[in-house]
Design an enzyme around this catalytic site. Structure first.
Site, PDB file in Angstrom:
ATOM      1  N   TYR A 209      29.492  21.818  24.561  1.00 21.41           N
ATOM      2  CA  TYR A 209      28.901  20.486  24.791  1.00 21.41           C
ATOM      3  C   TYR A 209      27.372  20.539  24.754  1.00 21.41           C
ATOM      4  O   TYR A 209      26.717  19.624  24.259  1.00 21.41           O
ATOM      5  CB  TYR A 209      29.407  19.900  26.115  1.00 21.41           C
ATOM      6  CG  TYR A 209      30.911  19.748  26.142  1.00 21.41           C
ATOM      7  CD1 TYR A 209      31.599  19.231  25.046  1.00 21.41           C
ATOM      8  CD2 TYR A 209      31.653  20.150  27.250  1.00 21.41           C
ATOM      9  CE1 TYR A 209      32.983  19.116  25.052  1.00 21.41           C
ATOM     10  CE2 TYR A 209      33.034  20.035  27.261  1.00 21.41           C
ATOM     11  CZ  TYR A 209      33.692  19.512  26.164  1.00 21.41           C
ATOM     12  OH  TYR A 209      35.061  19.403  26.172  1.00 21.41           O
TER      13      TYR A 209
ATOM     14  N   ASN B  46      34.069  26.567  33.198  1.00 20.43           N
ATOM     15  CA  ASN B  46      34.507  26.659  31.792  1.00 20.43           C
ATOM     16  C   ASN B  46      33.289  26.889  30.884  1.00 20.43           C
ATOM     17  O   ASN B  46      32.785  25.986  30.221  1.00 20.43           O
ATOM     18  CB  ASN B  46      35.258  25.380  31.395  1.00 20.43           C
ATOM     19  CG  ASN B  46      36.012  25.529  30.080  1.00 20.43           C
ATOM     20  OD1 ASN B  46      35.722  26.436  29.296  1.00 20.43           O
ATOM     21  ND2 ASN B  46      36.952  24.649  29.843  1.00 20.43           N
TER      22      ASN B  46
ATOM     23  N   GLU C 184      34.110  15.052  31.531  1.00 16.62           N
ATOM     24  CA  GLU C 184      34.058  15.927  32.704  1.00 16.62           C
ATOM     25  C   GLU C 184      34.543  17.302  32.288  1.00 16.62           C
ATOM     26  O   GLU C 184      35.506  17.398  31.531  1.00 16.62           O
ATOM     27  CB  GLU C 184      35.006  15.415  33.801  1.00 16.62           C
ATOM     28  CG  GLU C 184      34.479  14.225  34.549  1.00 16.62           C
ATOM     29  CD  GLU C 184      35.605  13.287  34.959  1.00 16.62           C
ATOM     30  OE1 GLU C 184      36.778  13.627  34.757  1.00 16.62           O
ATOM     31  OE2 GLU C 184      35.274  12.209  35.455  1.00 16.62           O
TER      32      GLU C 184
ATOM     33  N   GLY D  48      33.696  27.658  14.881  1.00 11.59           N
ATOM     34  CA  GLY D  48      33.081  26.355  14.606  1.00 11.59           C
ATOM     35  C   GLY D  48      34.051  25.186  14.545  1.00 11.59           C
ATOM     36  O   GLY D  48      33.650  24.057  14.266  1.00 11.59           O
ATOM     37  N   LEU D  49      35.340  25.442  14.849  1.00 12.35           N
ATOM     38  CA  LEU D  49      36.324  24.364  14.729  1.00 12.35           C
ATOM     39  C   LEU D  49      36.086  23.247  15.756  1.00 12.35           C
ATOM     40  O   LEU D  49      36.095  22.059  15.406  1.00 12.35           O
ATOM     41  CB  LEU D  49      37.735  24.943  14.890  1.00 12.35           C
ATOM     42  CG  LEU D  49      38.894  24.078  14.452  1.00 12.35           C
ATOM     43  CD1 LEU D  49      38.673  23.494  13.061  1.00 12.35           C
ATOM     44  CD2 LEU D  49      40.175  24.908  14.463  1.00 12.35           C
TER      45      LEU D  49
ATOM     46  N   VAL E 298      41.404  24.311  20.969  1.00 11.23           N
ATOM     47  CA  VAL E 298      41.477  25.092  19.728  1.00 11.23           C
ATOM     48  C   VAL E 298      42.396  26.282  19.991  1.00 11.23           C
ATOM     49  O   VAL E 298      42.283  26.952  21.034  1.00 11.23           O
ATOM     50  CB  VAL E 298      40.071  25.563  19.273  1.00 11.23           C
ATOM     51  CG1 VAL E 298      40.174  26.570  18.135  1.00 11.23           C
ATOM     52  CG2 VAL E 298      39.232  24.366  18.825  1.00 11.23           C
TER      53      VAL E 298
HETATM   54  C1  LIG Z   1      36.214  25.241  24.417  1.00 11.38           C
HETATM   55  C2  LIG Z   1      36.881  25.431  23.063  1.00 11.38           C
HETATM   56  C3  LIG Z   1      37.467  24.092  22.613  1.00 11.38           C
HETATM   57  C4  LIG Z   1      35.818  25.910  22.046  1.00 11.38           C
HETATM   58  O1  LIG Z   1      36.436  25.963  20.754  1.00 11.38           O
HETATM   59  P1  LIG Z   1      35.782  26.824  19.539  1.00 11.38           P
HETATM   60  O2  LIG Z   1      36.390  26.351  18.271  1.00 11.38           O
HETATM   61  O3  LIG Z   1      35.895  28.258  19.876  1.00 11.38           O
HETATM   62  O4  LIG Z   1      34.244  26.378  19.616  1.00 11.38           O
HETATM   63  P2  LIG Z   1      33.129  26.621  18.470  1.00 11.38           P
HETATM   64  O5  LIG Z   1      33.519  27.805  17.643  1.00 11.38           O
HETATM   65  O6  LIG Z   1      32.893  25.337  17.768  1.00 11.38           O
HETATM   66  O7  LIG Z   1      31.877  27.037  19.352  1.00 11.38           O
HETATM   67  C5  LIG Z   1      30.865  26.110  19.702  1.00 11.38           C
HETATM   68  C6  LIG Z   1      29.922  26.740  20.714  1.00 11.38           C
HETATM   69  O8  LIG Z   1      30.614  26.949  21.933  1.00 11.38           O
HETATM   70  C7  LIG Z   1      30.183  28.154  22.527  1.00 11.38           C
HETATM   71  N1  LIG Z   1      31.327  29.026  22.754  1.00 11.38           N
HETATM   72  C8  LIG Z   1      32.567  28.941  22.165  1.00 11.38           C
HETATM   73  N2  LIG Z   1      33.370  29.894  22.686  1.00 11.38           N
HETATM   74  C9  LIG Z   1      32.621  30.578  23.582  1.00 11.38           C
HETATM   75  C10 LIG Z   1      32.905  31.672  24.458  1.00 11.38           C
HETATM   76  N3  LIG Z   1      34.127  32.253  24.514  1.00 11.38           N
HETATM   77  N4  LIG Z   1      31.907  32.089  25.278  1.00 11.38           N
HETATM   78  C11 LIG Z   1      30.698  31.499  25.264  1.00 11.38           C
HETATM   79  N5  LIG Z   1      30.358  30.462  24.454  1.00 11.38           N
HETATM   80  C12 LIG Z   1      31.331  30.021  23.626  1.00 11.38           C
HETATM   81  C13 LIG Z   1      29.139  28.745  21.631  1.00 11.38           C
HETATM   82  O9  LIG Z   1      27.880  28.307  22.119  1.00 11.38           O
HETATM   83  C14 LIG Z   1      29.410  28.112  20.312  1.00 11.38           C
HETATM   84  O10 LIG Z   1      28.259  27.915  19.549  1.00 11.38           O
HETATM   85  P3  LIG Z   1      27.777  29.079  18.501  1.00 11.38           P
HETATM   86  O11 LIG Z   1      28.982  29.391  17.680  1.00 11.38           O
HETATM   87  O12 LIG Z   1      26.692  28.401  17.733  1.00 11.38           O
HETATM   88  O13 LIG Z   1      27.349  30.208  19.344  1.00 11.38           O
HETATM   89  C15 LIG Z   1      38.010  26.512  23.117  1.00 11.38           C
HETATM   90  O14 LIG Z   1      37.473  27.673  23.754  1.00 11.38           O
HETATM   91  C16 LIG Z   1      39.261  26.075  23.850  1.00 11.38           C
HETATM   92  O15 LIG Z   1      40.201  25.487  23.259  1.00 11.38           O
HETATM   93  N6  LIG Z   1      39.328  26.351  25.172  1.00 11.38           N
HETATM   94  C17 LIG Z   1      40.515  25.987  25.966  1.00 11.38           C
HETATM   95  C18 LIG Z   1      40.618  24.488  26.180  1.00 11.38           C
HETATM   96  C19 LIG Z   1      39.377  23.946  26.914  1.00 11.38           C
HETATM   97  O16 LIG Z   1      38.913  24.511  27.889  1.00 11.38           O
HETATM   98  N7  LIG Z   1      38.887  22.771  26.445  1.00 11.38           N
HETATM   99  C20 LIG Z   1      37.735  22.100  27.032  1.00 11.38           C
HETATM  100  C21 LIG Z   1      38.097  21.241  28.186  1.00 11.38           C
HETATM  101  S1  LIG Z   1      39.252  19.942  27.707  1.00 11.38           S
END
Ligand SMILES: CC(C)(COP(=O)(O)OP(=O)(O)OC[C@H]1O[C@@H](n2cnc3c(N)ncnc32)[C@H](O)[C@@H]1OP(=O)(O)O)[C@@H](O)C(=O)NCCC(=O)NCCS
Length: 135
Positions: free
Chosen positions: A104, A97, A92, A68-69, A60
């Site tokens: 997850y 992270n 994995e 929530g994306l 994202v």
């Molecule tokens: C991991 C990632 C995809 C999350 O995307 P996102 O759109 O921010 O996630 P969401 O808004 O749907 O959040 C879902 C849950 O994740 C958790 N979360 C998201 N960002 C967080 C942060 N910075 N710290 C702690 N928890 C976090 C929360 O529990 C959240 O639930 P909640 O909103 O009910 O509290 C994003 O941080 C990203 O792109 N990271 C870099 C790429 C990566 O590491 N991908 C995963 C491995 S391939």
């Protein structure tokens, strides 16, 4: 590829991205775009192997995180995999992270194993598993 570079420093090459988008029988890839500009700000993808979805990546754009994306994208990916007959999902993730692990966990995955020093930087990988029969 620009989003991939911004989020993960270039997880896949151009060739790998082409392959990812050209095999709808076995691969699922979903994207999310900004209303108006159409800019791609979220992607998730997985491979369907027999009855299992192997989640390969979730990205994202940093400007759109914690809204929530990723939850919406991965939920839709799991739903489509379930419709196509997958019974379980696996992936994995680096043990360091925390945002991805929290994502997850929220989506019902549990840790089913660990691969020590799996990544180039020495991080362990945590194997995640989710039953899809109740999804
Ligand atoms: C991991 C990632 C995809 C999350 O995307 P996102 O759109 O921010 O996630 P969401 O808004 O749907 O959040 C879902 C849950 O994740 C958790 N979360 C998201 N960002 C967080 C942060 N910075 N710290 C702690 N928890 C976090 C929360 O529990 C959240 O639930 P909640 O909103 O009910 O509290 C994003 O941080 C990203 O792109 N990271 C870099 C790429 C990566 O590491 N991908 C995963 C491995 S391939």
């Amino acid at each position: 590829m620009a989003l991939d570079r911004r989020c993960l420093g270039g997880f896949w090459s151009e060739n790998q991205w082409h392959q990812e988008l050209q095999d709808p029988q076995q691969r699922l890839c979903l994207g999310s775009v900004l209303a108006g500009s159409g800019e791609l700000v979220g992607v998730c993808s997985g491979w369907m192997i027999v009855d299992e979805l192997q989640l390969m990546l979730v990205l994202v754009d940093p400007r759109c995180r914690q809204g929530g994306l990723a939850t919406a994208l991965v939920s839709e990916l799991l739903s489509q995999a379930r419709t196509r007959g997958c019974q379980q999902a696996t992936l994995e993730v680096a043990a360091t992270n925390a945002p991805a692990l929290a994502l997850y966990r929220k989506l019902g995955f549990t840790t089913s194993g660990k691969r020590r020093r799996y990544y180039c930087n020495g991080d362990d990988a945590l194997l995640q598993w989710r039953d899809l029969t109740n999804f």
